[in-house]
Design an enzyme around this catalytic site. Sequence first.
Site, mmCIF file in Angstrom:
data_model
loop_
_atom_site.group_PDB
_atom_site.id
_atom_site.type_symbol
_atom_site.label_atom_id
_atom_site.label_comp_id
_atom_site.label_asym_id
_atom_site.label_seq_id
_atom_site.Cartn_x
_atom_site.Cartn_y
_atom_site.Cartn_z
ATOM 1 C CD GLU A 79 -2.658 -1.395 2.501
ATOM 2 O OE1 GLU A 79 -2.609 -0.508 3.358
ATOM 3 O OE2 GLU A 79 -3.361 -2.416 2.614
ATOM 4 C CD GLU A 85 -4.546 -7.846 2.183
ATOM 5 O OE1 GLU A 85 -5.403 -7.127 2.732
ATOM 6 O OE2 GLU A 85 -3.332 -7.565 2.197
#
Length: 345
Positions: A150, A254
């Site tokens: 991220e 995820e």
Amino acid sequence: MKRIITLLLLGLAPFLQAQQINSTNFLKQIIPFPLGASLNPRLLEENLAYRTLAASEFNSITAENHMKMALIHPEANRFDFVKGDEIVAFAKKNKSRVHGHTLVWHNQTAQWMKDFQGDQQAWENLLKNHIQTIVKHYQGQIAGWDVVNEAFLDDGSLRPSIWADHIPDYLAKSFTWAHEADSKALLFYNDYGQDGKPKKMEAILNMVQDFKKRQIPIHGLGLQMHISIQSKNEEIKQVIDQSTATGLHIHFSEVDVAVNPKNNPDFVMDTIVQKAQSEKFLLLFSSYAAIPVKQQYGITFWNVGDKDSWLRGYFKRPKEYPLLFDESYQRKGAYEELYQWVKKK
Ligand code: G3I
């Protein structure tokens, strides 16, 4: 009336099909790529149903939290591998692969890292030591690492973090250091919400191109796929296509499909919502199956049963049902639909 009956029947279809699959048949046996889940070692230890499902339904394991900076490196001179090692041992016992998550992130950093003072060289030594100690500890036991997680904001700019602030070019350096420590591990860049965020996607693609040009080792892209029933199919397909076009391994890393993203306290998981969720899971699996086989690293769900999902705890959203297994660890209709879809292919 006719419409209502049709909707009801459509909604019931997965449950009718459910009768055809017995408990010795597993989705992981019939899909040609690894099927994973992130795990919580406390639940593994305390909850037999969780442990049983984690062992039987998945053949790739990610630690949901315990390989992150704050937990695995709680003090400058102390690494804590206990929980990470438990996850690896569980995977080994069940012949599952282990995916490492995550070496560098702006979130869940240790307090001592936030307090650290030093010049650029000192910061580089800190991060290099962090990455290489962990990667070496798990050398040969972990197939791939989310090296950086991220790093980009929605507008495509580099996310401010202690790493971005103190180490110029920290992404490339992190990948290089990880590769030095284990040249066989596959190295991933992992991120969320690329769908509908073209600038973020572009930044990731530019990073890949730049790495290739500079021969910085990168082998895969993790698309987290924390999506919802409201996510737009076209946007999801587009980021999958763009990521696949890099030629790198692709990991849906995820996965969960939120059904109650607005946290409606009166939310009810009715058959219409179930169908919408099943369709999103099918979209993910069918898009994944269309990726060239040599790029398929696998699909990983973010935990096992609905009640274990971060969406419930993190967002205080008790009426959320984002995974393939319900609160009693029973397969949901969406699981059955996926199974039937793969079987027919
Ligand atoms: O361990 C402490 C415990 O000691 C304390 O009593 C408790 C009180 O709140 O907190 C516990 O820590 C929590 C930790 O999960 C372990 O359960 C943190 O508060 C909580 O913030 C943390 O949430 C995790 C979150 O990352 C942190 O950002 C979620 O479990 C985890 O699912 C989530 O995972 C991330 C991926 O790593 C990256 N992509 C997004 C994804 C979802 O946010």
